[in-house]
Design an enzyme around this catalytic site. Structure first.
Site, mmCIF file in Angstrom:
data_model
loop_
_atom_site.group_PDB
_atom_site.id
_atom_site.type_symbol
_atom_site.label_atom_id
_atom_site.label_comp_id
_atom_site.label_asym_id
_atom_site.label_seq_id
_atom_site.Cartn_x
_atom_site.Cartn_y
_atom_site.Cartn_z
ATOM 1 N N GLY A 1 9.543 -0.216 9.960
ATOM 2 C CA GLY A 1 9.127 0.972 10.501
ATOM 3 C C GLY A 1 10.106 1.835 11.024
ATOM 4 O O GLY A 1 10.279 3.111 10.741
ATOM 5 N N LYS B 1 0.772 -1.284 -0.090
ATOM 6 C CA LYS B 1 -0.025 -0.023 -0.128
ATOM 7 C C LYS B 1 0.829 1.255 0.049
ATOM 8 O O LYS B 1 1.912 1.282 0.594
ATOM 9 C CB LYS B 1 -0.620 -0.013 1.101
ATOM 10 C CG LYS B 1 -1.702 -1.211 1.637
ATOM 11 C CD LYS B 1 -2.661 -0.975 2.818
ATOM 12 C CE LYS B 1 -3.666 -2.084 3.038
ATOM 13 N NZ LYS B 1 -3.809 -2.157 4.431
HETATM 14 P P1 AMP Z 1 4.011 -3.969 3.135
HETATM 15 O O1 AMP Z 1 3.480 -5.110 4.406
HETATM 16 O O2 AMP Z 1 3.125 -3.017 2.572
HETATM 17 O O3 AMP Z 1 5.448 -3.750 3.076
HETATM 18 O O4 AMP Z 1 3.621 -4.964 1.864
HETATM 19 C C1 AMP Z 1 4.406 -6.306 1.899
HETATM 20 C C2 AMP Z 1 3.333 -7.200 1.018
HETATM 21 O O5 AMP Z 1 3.023 -6.427 0.034
HETATM 22 C C3 AMP Z 1 3.884 -8.651 0.576
HETATM 23 O O6 AMP Z 1 3.529 -9.632 1.625
HETATM 24 C C4 AMP Z 1 3.633 -8.765 -0.508
HETATM 25 O O7 AMP Z 1 3.262 -10.238 -0.978
HETATM 26 C C5 AMP Z 1 2.543 -7.776 -0.784
HETATM 27 N N1 AMP Z 1 2.654 -7.298 -2.308
HETATM 28 C C6 AMP Z 1 3.523 -6.659 -3.109
HETATM 29 N N2 AMP Z 1 3.238 -6.598 -4.471
HETATM 30 C C7 AMP Z 1 1.945 -6.742 -4.373
HETATM 31 C C8 AMP Z 1 0.855 -6.881 -5.189
HETATM 32 N N3 AMP Z 1 0.927 -6.663 -6.668
HETATM 33 N N4 AMP Z 1 -0.675 -7.385 -4.931
HETATM 34 C C9 AMP Z 1 -0.872 -7.769 -3.607
HETATM 35 N N5 AMP Z 1 0.061 -7.870 -2.883
HETATM 36 C C10 AMP Z 1 1.238 -7.221 -3.158
#
Ligand code: AMP
Length: 416
Positions: free
Chosen positions: A397, A218
Site C-alpha cells: 500500500g 479484489k
Molecule cells: P491482495 O491481498 O488483494 O493483493 O490479494 C492477494 C491474494 O489474492 C493472494 O493471496 C492470492 O491467493 C489471491 N488470489 C489471486 N488470484 C485469486 C483467484 N483467482 N481467486 C482467489 N484468490 C486469488
C-alpha cells in the site's frame, strides 16, 4: 537529520521497522525480506555504539493481545539476522521503560506488537462510524494515541522511521511519535531513503512503454491506484481474482470464482477510463479452473467468462500467460503488484510465474522493474527471480500511495 550524520554512540535509538513477516502455522518465518530490509539501519546503530529499541506491528490483532501475532516468535530470528547473541524482549510495548532504561550500548530490545494496543492505529474500537458518539470516541482515541506515542518516545534519545511498509499510515509509531523528538533527533532509516528514491526514480523519468501489472484478490482494494495508473501507464495488465468481476460485468459465467458483485460498475468504469486515456488494458482470456479452493483440486482450462457452476478460476490460463508475457516484452518501465492467481498453491502459480519470467527477461534487456507488495515479492522469491528484477519494495500500500504521488505520513513526520 540523516542517519549517516547522526552520532548514535552512547544513545538509545527507537527504530520503527516493518517486521510484519508471514509465518507458517508453527510460527516459522516463511519470507524474511522485511527483516533483511531493515538490517542496514539496525546494524548502523549498533556499529556506531548505540543501543537499539526495535518496534513493529505484526498482522491485524485489532487492538487486542493475541499470541498468534506475538513478535516474541521472531526474536531469535532477528538476533540471528543482526548477528547478535541476544535480543531482549519487552512483552508489553507500553510498559517497557525499565527494560529500555537498562539497555547498554550494543544491546537490542524488541518491543511486543504495537497493534496489541488500539492506540497504535488510533481508531476507536467497538463503535460504528454511523454511531452519533463516533466523533467523540475518535477524538478520545486520538488523545490516547498521543499519550501512547509519548510513552514510546520516552524510551529513547532519537527516533528512526524505517517502516516503509506502514509509512502510508499515520499511526503512533510511524508518525505521531516524531512530534516528541526535535529535528536533530529524528530521521528516516536507510530502507525508507532507498524506497523513496526508487519511487522517485520511476516517477521522475519514466522510460516508455510503461506497464503496470495489478493482480490480487479484489478490484475494490486497488481501485484508487488503478485509476491513478491509468493516467500514467501505456499498458495495464489486470489479473488475479479481479478478472472475474470484470467478466461478470460483461455478463460472463464465472461459476464459483471470487467476485465483487457490487463493483461491476467500477470494473466497467476502469475499462472506459483506459479507453479514454489510450491505455491498452490486458486481461486474461482464459483461466485455470478448479473444482475446489485447494492445491490438489481437479483442474482444467476454460474461458474466463465461461466457467461452469461448481468450478472457480484460480489462475491465469495458458493463453493469458502468453498474452501477459507478450505485453511485458519490450517495456522499459514495469510495476508489479499482486499475483495472477492463488500462487500460494504450487499447482496454481503458473500465471504469476509467467509474469515474473517476462519481467526478468525485460529487465535483462534494460527495463527498470519495480516489484511491490508482500505477495508479488513472495512470488519473485518463490520463482528464484529476486536478483533478476531491478528493485523489490517492502511496501505494498505504501508503495502504491507513493506512486500515486501522495506524501506518506511517515515521511512527512520526519521531513515536515
Ligand atoms: P491482495 O491481498 O488483494 O493483493 O490479494 C492477494 C491474494 O489474492 C493472494 O493471496 C492470492 O491467493 C489471491 N488470489 C489471486 N488470484 C485469486 C483467484 N483467482 N481467486 C482467489 N484468490 C486469488
Amino acid at each position: 537529520m540523516t542517519i549517516d550524520d547522526y552520532k548514535f554512540a552512547g544513545k538509545k535509538a527507537i527504530v520503527r521497522v516493518d517486521f510484519n513477516v508471514p509465518l507458517d502455522e508453527n510460527g516459522k518465518i516463511t519470507d524474511d525480506t522485511r527483516i533483511r530490509g531493515a538490517l542496514p539501519t539496525l546494524k548502523k546503530v549498533l556499529a556506531d555504539g548505540g543501543a537499539l529499541i526495535i518496534m513493529s506491528h505484526m498482522g491485524k490483532p485489532k487492538g487486542k493481545v493475541n499470541a498468534k501475532f506475538s513478535l516474541g516468535q521472531i526474536k531469535d530470528a532477528v538476533a540471528a539476522a543482526l548477528g547478535v547473541k541476544e535480543v531482549k524482549f519487552a512483552p508489553d510495548c507500553a510498559k517497557a521503560a525499565d527494560a529500555a532504561a537498562a539497555l547498554k550500548p550494543g544491546e537490542v530490545l524488541l518491543l511486543e506488537n504495537l497493534r496489541f494496543y488500539p492506540e497504535e492505529e488510533g481508531k476507536p474500537v467497538g463503535i460504528d462510524k454511523e454511531d452519533p458518539a463516533y466523533d467523540a470516541a475518535k477524538k478520545e482515541m486520538k488523545a490516547r494515541q498521543k499519550e501512547f506515542a509519548k510513552t514510546l518516545a520516552s524510551y529513547a534519545d532519537c527516533y528512526v522511521m524505517d517502516a516503509f511498509g506502514t509509512a502510508h499510515r499515520k499511526h503512533a509509531s510511524t508518525a505521531v511519535i516524531a512530534d516528541y523528538f526535535d529535528a536533530d533527533n529524528k530521521m528516516l532509516g536507510y530502507l525508507m531513503e532507498k524506497e523513496v528514491k526508487a519511487v522517485d526514480n520511476i516517477l521522475s523519468d519514466i522510460k516508455r512503454p510503461f506497464i503496470a501489472i495489478m493482480g490480487g484478490s479484489k478490484v475494490s482494494s486497488k481501485i484508487g491506484i488503478i485509476e491513478n495508473l491509468l493516467g500514467k501507464v501505456d499498458k495495464l495488465i489486470l489479473c488475479g481474482g479481479m478478472t472475474y468481476t470484470f467478466a461478470k460485468a460483461h455478463g460472463g459465467k464465472i461459476g464459483d470464482s471470487i467476485v465483487e458483485l457490487d463493483k461491476l460498475d467500477v470494473a466497467l468504469g476502469v475499462e472506459e477510463l483506459a479507453k479514454k486515456n489510450g491505455v491498452e488494458l490486458v486481461m486474461a482470456p482464459d483461466a485455470i479452473i478448479a473444482d475446489k479452493f485447494a492445491n490438489d483440486a481437479v483442474q482444467k482450462v476454460a474461458p474466463s467468462d465461461n466457467i461452469p457452476e461448481g468450478w472457480q478460476g484460480l489462475d491465469a490460463g495458458p493463453e493469458a500467460q502468453k498474452k501477459f508475457a507478450e505485453a511485458i516484452k519490450g517495456c522499459k518501465t514495469i510495476l508489479w503488484n499482486g499475483p495472477a492467481g492463488v500462487f500460494e498453491f504450487d499447482n496454481f502459480c503458473d500465471g504469476s510465474r509467467a509474469i515474473g519470467n517476462a519481467i526478468a527477461e525485460a529487465t535483462a534487456e534494460g527495463a527498470f522493474s519495480l516489484i511491490g507488495g508482500g505477495d508479488s515479492v513472495a512470488c519473485v522469491n518463490k520463482f528464484g527471480l529476486a536478483d533478476k528484477v531491478s528493485y523489490i519494495s517492502t511496501g505494498g500500500g505504501a508503495l502504491l500511495e507513493a506512486i500515486e504521488g501522495k506524501v506518506l505520513p511517515g515521511v512527512a513526520a520526519i521531513k515536515g
